[in-house]
Write a protein that holds these residues in place. Sequence first.
Motif: not given
Length: 227
Positions: A92-97, A110-115
């Motif tokens: 669910w967290l992986d792949g968010c941009t 840009k990829p989201v790696t935090s939050g």
Amino acid sequence: MEQILLGTILRHMENKEVTGDSQHGLTKCKLCLTNLVAFYNNVTVFVDKGRASEIIHLDLCKAFDIVTQNILVPKLERCGFDRWTTLWIRSWLDGCTRRVAVNGSMSKWKPVTSGVPQGSVLRPVLFNIFVSDMDSATECIFSKSADNTKLCGAIDILEGRDAIHRDLDRLERWACANLMKFNKAKCKILHMGQGNPKNEHRLSGEWIESSNRLRLGVLVDEKLNMS
């Protein structure tokens, strides 16, 4: 799906006592009011005995938005969540941009790696899990309410002063290990009790500013008067 998973996570946290007694706010039956009452009761013991004591208020910078996902998922595993739950949350967290729009111009994705995604019902509970080990091995009275933390101890003896220093060092190490930062502008010390030596304490190499009152849900001064 998030709502279904939330119920499962909350039941697990309650059965396994994941967050501990120090966590208030964003928690069932433990609100800002219970945080204030529990912490206030502990502090008044020092005041009633005439002991000099200190309350240190700490605030995490942009806490919900800088939760590192690669640190969060292993914490879920250490808290005993089953493999399928942790895999679902990781997916669910992986792949968010995301991208930024300014005056009609768009940045690149840009990829989201935090939050944790804003608006998600899982956001508060995942944050509580992330900070659940924050007070591990602390010696002083410790209380958390969402991203606000309070530390209190008697400092009329040398061991009490040293205990506060050790706890601040532990919190500093925890923040570094979890890629979090304390908002130094909002970190304050309230000195209480007659003959208080008003010791100075450091966090991240800087002195914590003293204040004649703190906002602990309500404004509290050195005589524990509220407004």
